[in-house]
Design an enzyme around this catalytic site. Structure first.
Site, mmCIF file in Angstrom:
data_model
loop_
_atom_site.group_PDB
_atom_site.id
_atom_site.type_symbol
_atom_site.label_atom_id
_atom_site.label_comp_id
_atom_site.label_asym_id
_atom_site.label_seq_id
_atom_site.Cartn_x
_atom_site.Cartn_y
_atom_site.Cartn_z
ATOM 1 N N ASP A 1 1.010 -1.101 0.198
ATOM 2 C CA ASP A 1 0.241 -0.064 -0.258
ATOM 3 C C ASP A 1 0.658 1.178 -0.419
ATOM 4 O O ASP A 1 2.143 0.737 0.657
ATOM 5 C CB ASP A 1 -0.722 0.213 1.514
ATOM 6 N N GLY B 1 1.338 7.265 -11.976
ATOM 7 C CA GLY B 1 0.490 7.974 -10.554
ATOM 8 C C GLY B 1 1.048 9.530 -11.110
ATOM 9 O O GLY B 1 0.890 10.706 -12.080
#
Length: 198
Positions: free
Chosen positions: A70, A154
């Site tokens: 994560d 991203g």
């Protein structure tokens, strides 16, 4: 050493990075989608809890060792946001372009552009592994308004690295894999794996 592990992600960028990092150990990284593992909910407020939830979910369904990360970008002026919400910062459906635009909008008028990418990696040997392997890494830089570079994914085009005088999207992939938050976490995880094997 395990020969296969499930990556609890369908993110092509992450798969490419992890496959490259694990290839020297002879570990085949299989994305969960190829094994029909549905995406896991990420209801927690911390990177660690979400990574553990995803790894256990993938391992439980496949019966294989599973690794999950994560990760996200944390911005000092925003109290650490977007944090665990990085992938969906601008809402659904997920969109790098909209997320970046939202982040730049949130930082208008802010002089403090300090930010860091953070990654927690969790590897479970089986779904009920009582001792998951956990490693983390942080990569420091600052958010810039103008996108730079075509690599990465991203927030990389807006994540400027003063030490390298370029954005994360301008770094060659091999170099990024060595110095990034994910690269740092992976090196720490590999060291733990190797210690278990010796």
């Amino acid at each position: 050493m395990m020969e296969k592990l499930v990556l609890a992600s369908n993110n092509a960028g992450k798969l490419k990075e992890f496959a490259a990092l694990l290839a020297p150990l002879g570990v085949e990284v299989i994305p969960q989608g190829r094994l029909n593992v549905p995406e896991c909910a990420e209801p927690h407020h911390t990177f660690l809890e979400n990574a553990l939830e995803k790894a256990r979910h993938a391992s439980r369904i496949t019966g294989l060792p599973a690794m999950a990360d994560d990760s996200g970008i944390c911005v000092a002026a925003l109290g650490g946001q977007p944090g665990v919400l990085s992938a969906r910062y601008a809402g659904e459906p997920k969109s790098d372009a909209r997320n970046n635009a939202h982040l730049i909008g949130q930082l208008q008028g802010q002089s403090n552009r300090r930010a860091w990418y953070y990654c927690v990696l969790v590897l479970v040997r089986h779904a009920d592994d009582p001792q998951p392997l956990v490693a983390d890494g942080a990569w420091y830089g600052e958010v810039v308004d103008e996108a730079r570079g075509a690599g990465g994914f991203g927030y990389d085009p807006h994540f400027y690295l003063p030490d390298f005088a370029c954005s994360a999207a301008e770094l060659p992939a091999e170099q990024k894999n060595r110095v990034s938050h994910r690269g740092q976490a992976m090196q720490a995880l590999l060291a733990k794996l190797q210690a278990l094997q010796s």
